[in-house]
Design a protein around this motif. Structure first.
Motif, PDB file in Angstrom:
ATOM      1  N   ILE A   1       0.827  -1.209   0.000  1.00 37.61           N
ATOM      2  CA  ILE A   1       0.000   0.000   0.000  1.00 37.61           C
ATOM      3  C   ILE A   1       0.861   1.259   0.000  1.00 37.61           C
ATOM      4  N   ILE A   2       1.957   1.279   0.750  1.00 36.36           N
ATOM      5  CA  ILE A   2       2.760   2.502   0.837  1.00 36.36           C
ATOM      6  C   ILE A   2       3.812   2.615  -0.256  1.00 36.36           C
ATOM      7  N   THR A   3       3.991   1.562  -1.054  1.00 35.83           N
ATOM      8  CA  THR A   3       4.936   1.641  -2.180  1.00 35.83           C
ATOM      9  C   THR A   3       4.236   1.578  -3.532  1.00 35.83           C
ATOM     10  N   GLY A   4       3.039   0.972  -3.566  1.00 33.30           N
ATOM     11  CA  GLY A   4       2.363   0.754  -4.834  1.00 33.30           C
ATOM     12  C   GLY A   4       2.926  -0.410  -5.616  1.00 33.30           C
ATOM     13  N   GLU A   5       3.775  -1.223  -4.982  1.00 37.56           N
ATOM     14  CA  GLU A   5       4.477  -2.299  -5.677  1.00 37.56           C
ATOM     15  C   GLU A   5       4.044  -3.675  -5.176  1.00 37.56           C
TER      16      GLU A   5
ATOM     17  N   SER B   1      11.735  -0.787  -2.263  1.00 36.69           N
ATOM     18  CA  SER B   1      11.142   0.240  -3.126  1.00 36.69           C
ATOM     19  C   SER B   1      10.949   1.540  -2.355  1.00 36.69           C
ATOM     20  N   GLU B   2      10.899   2.645  -3.085  1.00 33.91           N
ATOM     21  CA  GLU B   2      10.670   3.938  -2.464  1.00 33.91           C
ATOM     22  C   GLU B   2       9.215   4.031  -2.002  1.00 33.91           C
ATOM     23  N   THR B   3       9.005   4.555  -0.814  1.00 34.69           N
ATOM     24  CA  THR B   3       7.658   4.666  -0.270  1.00 34.69           C
ATOM     25  C   THR B   3       7.050   6.031  -0.599  1.00 34.69           C
ATOM     26  N   ILE B   4       5.744   6.130  -0.408  1.00 31.85           N
ATOM     27  CA  ILE B   4       5.079   7.424  -0.612  1.00 31.85           C
ATOM     28  C   ILE B   4       5.622   8.482   0.346  1.00 31.85           C
ATOM     29  N   PHE B   5       6.099   8.051   1.515  1.00 24.99           N
ATOM     30  CA  PHE B   5       6.646   9.005   2.476  1.00 24.99           C
ATOM     31  C   PHE B   5       7.964   9.589   1.958  1.00 24.99           C
TER      32      PHE B   5
ATOM     33  N   GLN C   1      -0.868   5.170  -5.690  1.00 26.85           N
ATOM     34  CA  GLN C   1      -1.058   6.071  -6.832  1.00 26.85           C
ATOM     35  C   GLN C   1      -2.053   7.179  -6.492  1.00 26.85           C
ATOM     36  N   ILE C   2      -3.129   6.802  -5.779  1.00 26.46           N
ATOM     37  CA  ILE C   2      -4.119   7.796  -5.358  1.00 26.46           C
ATOM     38  C   ILE C   2      -3.475   8.844  -4.457  1.00 26.46           C
TER      39      ILE C   2
END
Length: 369
Positions: free
Chosen positions: A54-58, A89-93, A360-361
Motif C-alpha cells: 500500500i505505501i509503495t504501490g508495488e 522500493s521507495e515509499t510514498i513518504f 497512486q491515489i
C-alpha cells in the motif's frame, strides 16, 4: 496548502464486516466518492506484505517484503520482517519528503510503525505512544481491545492539528476480527467505533483526500496441520514457516492459511510436493517459481514451496500430533483476499482492483508525478 491525503488500512477488514451494521461516515464516503467491495489483497494475505504494498504501490517481488516471518537458510534462523531496511522500493513518504511535504504514520502495533517508518517525519504507535499525545488524549487502551482503534484516530486528529501533515497513514489492528465474526455484537460494535474514528477525521478535514482499504480479510478456521511433522513422517526434513507468524500470539496463535516450506535437501522438492498435495486441507502447492510468477513474490526468498490452505484450515507448529481441531479466525490464504477500497475527494482513474493502487491515489492527491 494542498489538501491533506489520509490513507487508512483497516487491519483484517474483509468486506463482510462492513455489511452488518450502520456505518454513516463510511456510507458518506461511498456516497460522495467511490467504493469497491471486490478489491484484492496481495498474497500471502498477511499484514506486513500488504501494508508495504500500500505505501509503495508495488508487488512483493519489487518491494521485498513477502511474509511476516521467513527462514534464513544460511543462518539457520527465523527472521521477522519488521525492519524498514527490508523495503527495497521507495515509499510514498520518501517521495513526499523529496517534494518538501510532511508525513505522519500512526499504527496500533509498533512492529508495523517500525517497518513502515522510513522517510516519515513523525510517527507513533499505541504500543509506544508519543508522550504529548498521551497528555492530550489520554493513555491508549490495551492493544487487544476495540477501543484502541478509536484511540489512534483521536491521535491522528491530534497529530494533524499539531503538525499539519500533507499525508498521514493510519493502520489499525485486527484483534477483534481475529476473535469475532462479522455478525457478532462485538464485531458490529468495533465497526461502529472505527466509523466514529473515521468521522472525527472527516468532520475536521472534509476537503481531504481519503483512501481506505484493508490488508486482508478474516475467516474461521477449524483444523490445524503441522506440515513439518507431515513431511518428517515421510522422511523429508524441512523448515515450515507460517506466513502470519509474528509476536502477537493472542491474535492467531501463529497459525496461518499459508506457509513457506524450506527443504533441507533441494532434491526432495518433487517428493515434498507430492506429499503436501495429498494432505487434506491443502488447496494448492506451488514451487518457488510458480509462486513468484503467480503472486509476484521474490523467488529467491520464498523457500522451495508455498502451501495454500482450504478455507477452514491453518498451518503451524503443534505441540502434540500432526492435526488438531481449533476454533480461531485467521488469514494468509486465498480466502482472505477480497477486501474493500473506498476513495473520497479524488477522481478514480481506471480500476482500483488491488490495495497497492492506493499509493497512486496518494501521489495524485499530493500532486507528485
Amino acid at each position: 496548502m494542498k489538501r491533506p491525503v489520509i490513507l487508512i488500512c483497516i487491519d483484517g477488514a474483509g468486506t463482510d464486516y462492513f455489511k452488518r451494521c450502520s456505518l454513516p461516515n463510511i456510507d458518506r464516503l461511498c456516497r460522495e466518492g467511490f467504493c469497491s467491495w471486490s478489491s484484492h489483497a496481495m498474497v500471502p494475505t498477511v499484514t506486513n506484505v500488504n501494508n508495504v504494498s500500500i505505501i509503495t504501490g508495488e508487488y512483493p517481488a519489487e518491494h521485498g517484503v513477502f511474509t511476516n516471518c521467513y527462514y534464513e537458510v544460511e543462518e539457520d534462523r527465523e527472521v521477522y520482517m519488521e525492519s524498514p531496511e527490508m523495503i527495497k522500493s521507495e515509499t510514498i513518504f520518501e517521495k513526499a519528503s523529496r517534494s518538501g511535504l510532511k508525513s505522519v504514520l500512526i499504527t496500533v502495533k509498533d512492529k508495523l510503525r517500525t517497518l513502515l517508518s522510513y522517510g516519515v517525519d513523525e510517527s507513533f504507535s499505541a504500543e509506544k505512544p508519543a508522550r504529548w499525545v498521551v497528555d492530550y488524549i489520554g493513555r491508549p487502551p490495551n492493544i487487544y481491545s476495540s477501543e484502541v482503534n478509536l484511540w489512534i484516530f483521536k491521535g491522528a486528529e491530534a497529530f494533524m492539528q499539531k503538525f499539519s501533515p500533507d499525508i498521514i497513514y493510519i493502520a489499525t489492528t485486527d484483534y477483534i476480527m481475529h476473535k469475532y465474526p462479522p455478525e457478532s455484537p462485538e464485531a458490529r460494535r468495533h465497526m461502529r467505533l472505527l466509523d466514529e474514528g473515521i468521522g472525527l477525521i472527516l468532520d475536521e478535514y472534509p476537503d481531504s483526500v481519503i483512501g481506505i482499504t484493508a490488508d486482508h480479510g478474516m475467516t474461521a478456521k477449524k483444523t490445524a496441520i503441522d506440515l513439518e511433522k507431515v513431511l518428517a513422517g515421510k522422511g523429508v526434513k524441512a523448515k515450515v514457516v507460517p506466513t502470519v507468524k509474528d509476536r502477537y500470539l493472542p491474535h492467531h496463535s501463529n497459525l496461518s492459511g499459508s506457509a513457506y516450506v524450506y527443504l533441507k535437501k533441494i532434491e526432495d522438492v518433487e517428493k515434498a510436493y507430492d506429499i503436501l498435495r495429498d494432505v487434506d486441507g491443502v488447496e494448492e502447492v506451488l514451487t518457488a517459481t510458480e509462486a513468484s510468477q503467480r503472486f509476484h513474490l521474490p523467488q529467491e526468498k520464498v523457500g522451495d514451496l508455498l502451501v495454500l490452505g482450504e478455507v477452514d484450515y491453518v498451518f503451524g507448529t503443534l505441540t502434540s500430533g500432526v492435526i488438531e481441531d481449533v476454533d480461531l479466525r485467521s488469514h494468509g490464504s486465498l480466502h482472505e483476499r477480497v477486501i474493500p477500497t473506498i476513495l473520497y475527494g479524488v477522481e478514480r482513474e481506471g480500476e482500483i482492483d488491488e490495495n497497492r493502487l492506493l499509493a497512486q491515489i496518494a501521489l495524485r492527491g499530493l500532486e507528485i508525478v
